[in-house]
Design a protein around this motif. Structure first.
Motif, PDB file in Angstrom:
ATOM      1  N   ARG A  40     -18.274 -46.650 -65.732  1.00 31.84           N
ATOM      2  CA  ARG A  40     -19.005 -47.777 -66.519  1.00 31.84           C
ATOM      3  C   ARG A  40     -18.647 -47.679 -67.869  1.00 31.84           C
ATOM      4  O   ARG A  40     -18.240 -46.861 -68.588  1.00 31.84           O
ATOM      5  CB  ARG A  40     -20.376 -47.044 -66.385  1.00 31.84           C
ATOM      6  CG  ARG A  40     -21.133 -47.138 -65.126  1.00 31.84           C
ATOM      7  CD  ARG A  40     -22.551 -46.313 -64.927  1.00 31.84           C
ATOM      8  NE  ARG A  40     -23.452 -46.668 -66.000  1.00 31.84           N
ATOM      9  CZ  ARG A  40     -24.176 -47.637 -65.854  1.00 31.84           C
ATOM     10  NH1 ARG A  40     -24.398 -48.504 -64.725  1.00 31.84           N
ATOM     11  NH2 ARG A  40     -25.329 -47.887 -66.940  1.00 31.84           N
ATOM     12  N   SER A  43     -19.831 -53.483 -71.901  1.00 32.95           N
ATOM     13  CA  SER A  43     -19.177 -54.700 -71.637  1.00 32.95           C
ATOM     14  C   SER A  43     -18.732 -55.453 -73.053  1.00 32.95           C
ATOM     15  O   SER A  43     -19.494 -55.236 -74.074  1.00 32.95           O
ATOM     16  CB  SER A  43     -20.135 -55.972 -71.106  1.00 32.95           C
ATOM     17  OG  SER A  43     -21.322 -56.043 -71.697  1.00 32.95           O
ATOM     18  N   GLU A  85     -19.379 -56.136 -62.379  1.00 32.87           N
ATOM     19  CA  GLU A  85     -18.335 -55.383 -61.390  1.00 32.87           C
ATOM     20  C   GLU A  85     -17.085 -56.149 -61.357  1.00 32.87           C
ATOM     21  O   GLU A  85     -17.124 -57.121 -60.743  1.00 32.87           O
ATOM     22  CB  GLU A  85     -19.032 -55.097 -60.041  1.00 32.87           C
ATOM     23  CG  GLU A  85     -20.143 -53.901 -60.164  1.00 32.87           C
ATOM     24  CD  GLU A  85     -20.373 -53.298 -58.878  1.00 32.87           C
ATOM     25  OE1 GLU A  85     -19.944 -54.044 -57.904  1.00 32.87           O
ATOM     26  OE2 GLU A  85     -21.395 -52.488 -58.738  1.00 32.87           O
ATOM     27  N   THR A 107     -17.437 -51.072 -64.036  1.00 30.82           N
ATOM     28  CA  THR A 107     -18.839 -52.016 -64.189  1.00 30.82           C
ATOM     29  C   THR A 107     -18.754 -51.959 -65.866  1.00 30.82           C
ATOM     30  O   THR A 107     -18.999 -51.086 -66.695  1.00 30.82           O
ATOM     31  CB  THR A 107     -20.006 -51.372 -63.613  1.00 30.82           C
ATOM     32  OG1 THR A 107     -19.829 -51.218 -62.219  1.00 30.82           O
ATOM     33  CG2 THR A 107     -21.179 -52.026 -63.912  1.00 30.82           C
ATOM     34  N   VAL A 109     -21.250 -53.152 -68.605  1.00 25.23           N
ATOM     35  CA  VAL A 109     -22.668 -53.110 -68.725  1.00 25.23           C
ATOM     36  C   VAL A 109     -23.147 -53.710 -70.184  1.00 25.23           C
ATOM     37  O   VAL A 109     -22.741 -53.247 -71.211  1.00 25.23           O
ATOM     38  CB  VAL A 109     -23.293 -51.578 -68.819  1.00 25.23           C
ATOM     39  CG1 VAL A 109     -24.873 -51.707 -68.710  1.00 25.23           C
ATOM     40  CG2 VAL A 109     -22.804 -50.756 -67.488  1.00 25.23           C
ATOM     41  N   GLU A 137     -29.088 -53.045 -67.384  1.00 24.75           N
ATOM     42  CA  GLU A 137     -28.627 -51.885 -66.701  1.00 24.75           C
ATOM     43  C   GLU A 137     -28.323 -50.730 -67.658  1.00 24.75           C
ATOM     44  O   GLU A 137     -28.205 -49.574 -67.178  1.00 24.75           O
ATOM     45  CB  GLU A 137     -27.360 -52.424 -65.738  1.00 24.75           C
ATOM     46  CG  GLU A 137     -27.916 -53.645 -64.991  1.00 24.75           C
ATOM     47  CD  GLU A 137     -26.499 -53.927 -64.229  1.00 24.75           C
ATOM     48  OE1 GLU A 137     -25.457 -53.139 -64.633  1.00 24.75           O
ATOM     49  OE2 GLU A 137     -26.445 -54.768 -63.445  1.00 24.75           O
TER      50      GLU A 137
END
Length: 376
Positions: A40, A43, A85, A107, A109, A137
């Protein structure tokens, strides 16, 4: 030198051994790969992919639209995280053309999205509720809701903060700032801000002209006794709300003096604010607890008369003055609507009535703003 049959045989054997050894040394084993990266990531922010092989190789890294080729044995690649993802695909080929590949999923996030729910406006003496909510998330590690201009209590809920606050009587008009600060699991800080418009009260000063005999109950000793009672009552407040239903009127009657009125008890005396609502009713009228809570004070005092103070949790309390009879004791748990006393005219009072207060963080608020509501 003449080659004898023996020498020719030995030479042939030597050639066969050389060919065999050359065939045995041919590399047909794929490289061994080791990959390391987080599962994770934040982003739109860079993250590192670490690659290692047991020999120098040509790496091909594919992620989204990115294709990256490098020759190395140990390699760290910085990638910009895509939202959602996505697979990171890695292949490695050695000098002999042997190839190994691996796929890892990551992923990206995105930041949480926050909203602030703030009343359009409020007046001095109003209780207000400010709610901060967020969605997304990413886990929120720290959330701070600031409304520093007004005393109050902040409650934590799932993906939300609720602050119930009091606009103190006498507050000046203006735009009061509200700010929410969130820190997520990746250390990203996001802020949201709003303004609460405060209007000052314009009520005229009420001249009570109470007789010196009635005012004689106000003494320094009496004030100190009641101050100590309040200090003890608020020393260990209940942190969470004890109620789940709307607040109700403690009695039905005639409003004899409204909340927040500026008043003088004697001509030329200092101006003070009426910190509760006075409701006139016949002596002996039952008084009901406005909501669930724990009784913190239940006794008679020189100025407040028969006094009951109920802690409702979350910094909210209700107070009932001038009772002739008190039907509960300190420490009792009371229920919404339970009879806790009777109307009287004890203490600083000129006739049978109930002085009813609703406080937030010890600060008086308009009690009528709570009626029929769970939150003001």
């Amino acid at each position: 030198m003449k080659l004898t049959p023996l020498r020719l045989g030995m030479l042939a054997l030597t050639l066969l051994l050389a060919v065999g050894l050359s065939s045995a040394r041919r590399d047909d084993q794929p490289p061994e790969l080791y990959l390391e990266m987080p599962g994770r990531v934040a982003s739109e922010e860079p993250f590192d992919l670490f690659l290692s092989a047991n020999e120098p190789v040509t790496y091909l890294v594919e992620y989204g639209d990115l294709e990256l080729e490098r020759v190395s044995q140990d390699l760290t690649v910085s990638l910009l995280a895509l939202s959602g993802e996505h697979d990171v695909e890695v292949s490695a080929s050695d000098a002999a053309g042997n190839e190994a590949s691996a796929t890892l999923r990551v992923t990206g996030v995105p930041p949480v999205v926050a909203t602030l729910e703030v009343p359009d406006a409020a007046m001095a003496g109003d209780p207000v509720t400010i709610t901060a909510r967020w969605e997304g998330e990413a886990a929120v590690e720290e959330a701070v809701l600031q409304f520093a201009a007004a005393p109050g209590t902040t409650l934590e809920r799932s993906n939300a903060l609720i602050r119930v606050a009091a606009i103190p009587l006498g507050s000046t008009a203006g735009e009061w700032p509200v700010e929410l600060t969130l820190v997520d699991e990746f250390g990203r800080v996001s802020t949201s801000s709003a303004q609460l418009r405060i209007a000052a009260s314009t009520q005229p000063v009420q001249e009570l002209n109470i007789s010196p005999t009635t005012l004689s109950v106000i003494t320094p000793a009496g004030r100190e006794l009641e101050r100590e009672a309040f200090a003890a009552a608020y020393a260990q407040p209940l942190p969470t709300p004890q109620w789940s239903s709307p607040f109700l009127m403690p009695i039905e009657g005639l409003s004899t003096s409204g909340f927040g009125l500026p008043r003088r008890y004697a001509p030329g005396g200092p101006v003070s604010y009426h910190e509760g609502a006075d409701i006139g009713a016949p002596a002996g009228t039952p008084i009901h607890a406005t909501n669930d809570g724990i009784v913190r004070v239940a006794d008679f005092y020189p100025i407040k008369g028969g006094l009951t103070l109920i802690d409702h949790g979350a910094g909210v309390s209700s107070l009932y003055f001038h009772q002739s009879t008190i039907l509960v004791e300190s420490g009792d748990r009371v229920s919404r609507g339970q009879v806790i006393g009777e109307v009287g005219t004890t203490g600083l009072s000129t006739g049978p009535h109930l002085h009813w207060e609703m406080r937030v963080a010890r600060t008086p608020t308009n009690p009528l703003a709570w009626v029929d509501r769970i939150w003001p």
